[in-house]
Design an enzyme around this catalytic site. Structure first.
Site, short mmCIF file in Angstrom:
data_model
loop_
_atom_site.label_atom_id
_atom_site.label_comp_id
_atom_site.label_asym_id
_atom_site.label_seq_id
_atom_site.Cartn_x
_atom_site.Cartn_y
_atom_site.Cartn_z
N SER A 71 0.80 -1.22 0.00
CA SER A 71 0.00 0.00 0.00
C SER A 71 0.84 1.27 0.00
O SER A 71 0.30 2.37 0.01
CB SER A 71 -0.92 0.01 1.22
OG SER A 71 -0.16 0.02 2.41
N THR A 208 -1.83 3.26 4.83
CA THR A 208 -0.94 4.38 4.60
C THR A 208 0.08 4.39 5.72
O THR A 208 -0.26 4.06 6.85
CB THR A 208 -1.74 5.71 4.63
OG1 THR A 208 -2.71 5.71 3.58
CG2 THR A 208 -0.82 6.91 4.45
N THR A 226 1.80 7.04 0.49
CA THR A 226 0.84 6.01 0.10
C THR A 226 0.75 5.92 -1.41
O THR A 226 1.09 6.86 -2.12
CB THR A 226 -0.55 6.32 0.68
OG1 THR A 226 -1.46 5.29 0.34
CG2 THR A 226 -1.07 7.65 0.16
N ARG A 236 -7.50 10.37 -8.93
CA ARG A 236 -7.95 10.48 -7.55
C ARG A 236 -6.78 10.75 -6.61
O ARG A 236 -5.73 10.15 -6.70
CB ARG A 236 -8.66 9.20 -7.14
CG ARG A 236 -9.16 9.17 -5.68
CD ARG A 236 -8.18 8.50 -4.74
NE ARG A 236 -8.76 8.30 -3.40
CZ ARG A 236 -8.09 7.84 -2.37
NH1 ARG A 236 -6.81 7.52 -2.50
NH2 ARG A 236 -8.67 7.69 -1.20
N VAL A 237 -7.00 11.67 -5.68
CA VAL A 237 -6.05 11.96 -4.61
C VAL A 237 -6.79 11.81 -3.29
O VAL A 237 -7.88 12.36 -3.13
CB VAL A 237 -5.47 13.37 -4.74
CG1 VAL A 237 -4.61 13.72 -3.53
CG2 VAL A 237 -4.66 13.51 -6.02
N THR A 259 -5.01 6.89 8.79
CA THR A 259 -5.09 5.88 7.75
C THR A 259 -6.52 5.39 7.66
O THR A 259 -7.28 5.49 8.63
CB THR A 259 -4.13 4.70 8.05
OG1 THR A 259 -4.16 3.76 6.97
CG2 THR A 259 -4.51 3.99 9.34
N GLY A 260 -6.91 4.88 6.50
CA GLY A 260 -8.27 4.36 6.36
C GLY A 260 -8.95 4.86 5.11
O GLY A 260 -8.31 5.03 4.07
#
Length: 372
Positions: A71, A208, A226, A236-237, A259-260
């Site tokens: 990741s 991340t 990440t 996409r960011v 993170t998530g």
């Protein structure tokens, strides 16, 4: 006496979770393969003249090179075009300046490029191909971020009609087709329009590395790296490179890493809020739990993880959706330790109320013994 001992044990456990092992100190999201980054950052602070910023870069770079959990770094989380792009941010806790790159293409060293944005421009964020152009002009080599394993995985995804994906309100049906997609005309009263605005956390989250370092002098830094969400819409960011979302630090107070479900979390600037919670006097654990609960009120089904540390190295975390883990090492610790944080639930909140009542009862009992 037995009851007093039991309450005292609960209080001791609470203090132990929050305790600092002294400085220098490194803390970051996730255990497992992410602990190599913790060790690298810590050793850089212990064994050299590295600054807090240097240590963050060393730690995140280690994860990028090791492809932590698939990741972070090259070869992971491809978009719909089967291309990996990278997001990274690094922040100085003294000046509050940060440097970020988003959607970085064909460059492996994302955190290092973010450091160049911080040090060699007056900007905060560069994105896409022009971020790549900036990197090349600063001596970073172009690389192919796709691996053979990633290409095989992408072929299988396409054979499975590109499932899952992040498209909604488009034609053809994104649940059974790879597109190309065209948006369906919406009006404010249509079910599709309401769905577009309705909280939705149905997609799986991604991992991340978000890291905070404290130098023995007390200076602080934070950083995030990440490769984003798997099968994301190209361009996409997420929250990683957004200052105050993926990470944040104020050396006068403390720092945070997140993170998530990045698309959801960035709507709340969770790390900025967590540090402000510290400023208002909350403990790191309470600061983290408050942030997760804020998100849960709007998006109760998502996966979120927050780690918070104050300027003294006292730390805590909170999560929802899965058991969140974070790693830390500081002072004279011989190895990195990993903390598991159970997901917040109603039962867990109830247990916290019980704990508070026990703590109050213990304090009242102590006062009574003092009077006698």
């Amino acid at each position: 006496m037995m009851r007093t001992a039991t309450i005292g044990s609960l209080l001791a456990l609470h203090v132990a979770v929050q305790a600092s092992p002294n400085l220098p100190f490194v803390i970051n999201t996730w255990g497992g393969p992410f602990t190599t980054a913790t060790d690298a950052a810590y050793l850089s602070l212990r064994n050299s003249t590295a600054s807090a910023l240097d240590a963050v870069q060393v730690g995140c770079s280690t994860c990028e090179k090791n492809q932590c959990d698939g990741s972070v770094g090259f070869g992971g989380s491809p978009d719909e075009n089967c291309e990996t792009t990278l997001d990274a941010m690094i922040m100085d806790g003294t000046t509050m300046k940060s440097g970020s790159v988003a959607g970085l293409r064909r460059i492996k060293d994302a955190i290092a490029v973010a450091r160049h944005v911080l040090e060699y421009t007056t900007h905060t964020l560069l994105a896409g191909d022009l971020a790549t152009q900036f990197a090349v002009s600063n001596g970073f080599p172009l690389s192919n971020l796709t691996t053979a394993e990633q290409a095989k995985r992408c072929a299988a995804w396409r054979e499975d009609n590109c499932q899952p994906n992040y498209r909604i309100n488009v034609s053809p049906d994104p649940k059974s087709s790879c597109g190309p997609y065209i948006g369906i005309a919406l009006n404010s009263s249509s079910p599709a329009y309401k769905r577009a605005l309705t909280p939705d956390a149905s997609q799986t989250s991604h991992d991340t590395i978000s890291m905070i370092t404290i130098h023995s002098s007390g200076t602080m830094a934070a950083g995030t790296s990440t490769n984003g969400a798997t099968w994301k819409v190209p361009g996409r960011v997420g929250d990683g490179p957004i200052t105050g979302s993926g990470s944040y630090v104020d050396g006068d107070v403390g720092g945070c890493g997140a993170t998530g479900d990045g698309d959801i979390m960035m709507r709340f600037l969770p790390c900025y809020q967590a540090v402000e919670n510290l400023r208002q006097g909350m403990s790191p654990k309470d600061a983290a739990e408050d942030v997760v609960k804020r998100i849960l009120r709007k998006y109760p089904d998502g996966s979120y993880g927050i780690v918070v540390v104050d300027k003294h190295g006292q730390h805590g975390g909170a999560g929802s959706g899965w058991t969140f883990t974070y790693a830390f090492r500081g002072g004279s610790m011989n190895a990195t330790e990993v903390v598991s944080v159970p997901p917040l639930t109603e039962n867990r909140r109830g247990a916290k109320i019980v704990y508070i009542k026990l703590a109050r009862a213990f304090a009242q009992q102590r006062r009574g013994e003092g009077e006698r």
